[in-house]
Design a protein around this motif. Sequence first.
Motif, short mmCIF file in Angstrom:
data_model
loop_
_atom_site.label_atom_id
_atom_site.label_comp_id
_atom_site.label_asym_id
_atom_site.label_seq_id
_atom_site.Cartn_x
_atom_site.Cartn_y
_atom_site.Cartn_z
N GLN A 1 2.08 0.33 -9.23
CA GLN A 1 0.74 0.62 -9.71
C GLN A 1 -0.23 -0.38 -9.12
O GLN A 1 -0.08 -1.59 -9.28
CB GLN A 1 0.67 0.54 -11.25
CG GLN A 1 -0.67 1.00 -11.80
CD GLN A 1 -0.69 1.00 -13.31
OE1 GLN A 1 -0.11 0.12 -13.94
NE2 GLN A 1 -1.33 1.98 -13.90
N SER A 2 -1.24 0.13 -8.43
CA SER A 2 -2.25 -0.75 -7.86
C SER A 2 -3.25 -1.11 -8.95
O SER A 2 -3.35 -0.46 -9.99
CB SER A 2 -2.97 -0.05 -6.70
OG SER A 2 -3.64 1.11 -7.15
N ASP B 1 -14.47 -1.36 -1.67
CA ASP B 1 -13.04 -1.66 -1.60
C ASP B 1 -12.82 -3.16 -1.39
O ASP B 1 -11.97 -3.79 -2.04
CB ASP B 1 -12.41 -0.86 -0.46
CG ASP B 1 -10.89 -0.75 -0.59
OD1 ASP B 1 -10.34 -1.14 -1.64
OD2 ASP B 1 -10.25 -0.28 0.37
N GLU C 1 0.83 -1.21 0.00
CA GLU C 1 0.00 0.00 0.00
C GLU C 1 0.86 1.25 0.00
O GLU C 1 0.55 2.24 -0.69
CB GLU C 1 -0.93 0.00 1.21
CG GLU C 1 -2.05 -1.02 1.17
CD GLU C 1 -2.94 -0.92 2.39
OE1 GLU C 1 -3.24 0.19 2.82
OE2 GLU C 1 -3.33 -1.98 2.92
N GLU D 1 2.34 1.82 -3.43
CA GLU D 1 1.29 2.26 -4.35
C GLU D 1 0.94 3.72 -4.09
O GLU D 1 0.75 4.52 -5.01
CB GLU D 1 0.06 1.38 -4.20
CG GLU D 1 0.25 -0.04 -4.73
CD GLU D 1 -0.87 -0.97 -4.33
OE1 GLU D 1 -1.83 -0.50 -3.65
OE2 GLU D 1 -0.82 -2.17 -4.69
N THR D 2 0.88 4.09 -2.81
CA THR D 2 0.48 5.45 -2.44
C THR D 2 1.47 6.49 -2.93
O THR D 2 1.09 7.59 -3.35
CB THR D 2 0.31 5.56 -0.91
OG1 THR D 2 -0.69 4.63 -0.48
CG2 THR D 2 -0.12 6.97 -0.51
N TYR E 1 -6.33 -0.74 -8.74
CA TYR E 1 -7.32 0.34 -8.82
C TYR E 1 -7.00 1.42 -7.79
O TYR E 1 -6.33 1.16 -6.78
CB TYR E 1 -8.74 -0.19 -8.59
CG TYR E 1 -8.95 -0.84 -7.24
CD1 TYR E 1 -9.39 -0.11 -6.14
CD2 TYR E 1 -8.70 -2.20 -7.06
CE1 TYR E 1 -9.59 -0.71 -4.91
CE2 TYR E 1 -8.88 -2.80 -5.82
CZ TYR E 1 -9.34 -2.05 -4.75
OH TYR E 1 -9.51 -2.65 -3.53
N ASP E 2 -7.49 2.61 -8.07
CA ASP E 2 -7.37 3.73 -7.15
C ASP E 2 -8.78 4.08 -6.70
O ASP E 2 -9.64 4.41 -7.53
CB ASP E 2 -6.71 4.92 -7.86
CG ASP E 2 -6.60 6.14 -6.94
OD1 ASP E 2 -6.65 5.96 -5.71
OD2 ASP E 2 -6.48 7.26 -7.47
N GLY F 1 -4.67 0.44 -12.96
CA GLY F 1 -4.87 1.88 -12.88
C GLY F 1 -6.31 2.34 -12.92
O GLY F 1 -6.57 3.54 -13.08
N LYS G 1 -9.63 3.90 -11.92
CA LYS G 1 -9.99 4.87 -10.90
C LYS G 1 -11.47 4.70 -10.58
O LYS G 1 -12.33 4.84 -11.45
CB LYS G 1 -9.71 6.30 -11.37
CG LYS G 1 -9.90 7.34 -10.26
CD LYS G 1 -9.37 8.70 -10.67
CE LYS G 1 -9.48 9.69 -9.52
NZ LYS G 1 -8.93 11.02 -9.87
#
Length: 357
Positions: A255-256, A281, A246, A249-250, A258-259, A293, A295
Amino acid sequence: MRRTTKKVDIGGVVIGGGEPIAIQSMTNVSSQDKNALLGQISELEDAGCQIVRIAIPDIESAKTLAEVKKEAKLPIVADIHFDHRLAIEAILAGADKIRINPGNIGDIENVRAVVKEAKAAGIPIRVGVNSGSLEKDILEKYSGVTAEGLAESAINNLKIIEDMDYDNLVVSLKSSDVVMNYEAHRILAEKTNHPIHIGVTEAGTIRRGKLKSAVGIGALLLEGIGDTMRVSLTSSPVNEVLFAKELLETVGMRQSAYDLVSCPTCGRTKIDLESLAENVDEELSKIDGLKKGLKIAVMGCAVNGPGEAKGADYGIAGGDGKGIIFSKGEIIKSVSEDVLLEEFIELIKKEGIETNR
């Protein structure tokens, strides 16, 4: 911008030289229990751990390490304190790296014996110092534990091994004081090009440890410092790995899938947005193959939500028993609040999955 460091190969995982930051953790089961070790290493691997460290407090643990190495898929670092003979046994057992503090394993000949074996095996040595193991002369020089003292100790201990004509090194220094930890790493990074293992030691429980790690490790990452990392929590090692992911990613270093963005709620909110966001989530985390990626937005106002989150690939908003599903600010459909989550997740499963899996 990442600091430039040398590359070091740890059992096939390369750190330094601009390589992606590798996540580490440490087993907390008995180092003499082969099956328990293998089980925990497998769990860590599934969570995303790339390097695992095992404490070697006795000769039986070193013997067990040899058996674990035959089956474990992750590179293994042997953690050694005080007894140089255990470091040698761990190397002979197949450790992919050893972690020592040259200052606490006896005289210089003990260190030389460990370096000789590491050189023969071609494995790196991690030189580790922390606020609880500073040399007496350093403590006297700086009137206690300081960032300057930590950095000086690390450099001095690196030099001991460098003077033995061995340069396959990784360095770490850790303090549980976030500010001291940060300042010590900044000083160290200016004085060495060896890869740096970062973390905040003894960070504490999940709640407190996550906060200290987010600030302490996050600040170092944004400063461009760090080639491999461990989040230290009084919890399952798996939780260390999940939070490390995490963090990366933050700060944009991984790259997560999803954001997720969600509004903080206000007096206009007429839906249990906290539960809705948590449920979205949780459900998204269960979906395999999401487009990288994505969103996702969870908004509390059906009137303003789509506009405020028009940059989201997909989003939902609701209130007064109704909900809407939208994409890029455009409403796709309106549904009743009781099926909003279900309808939304079904849409993501239909449209948000990679097609070339």
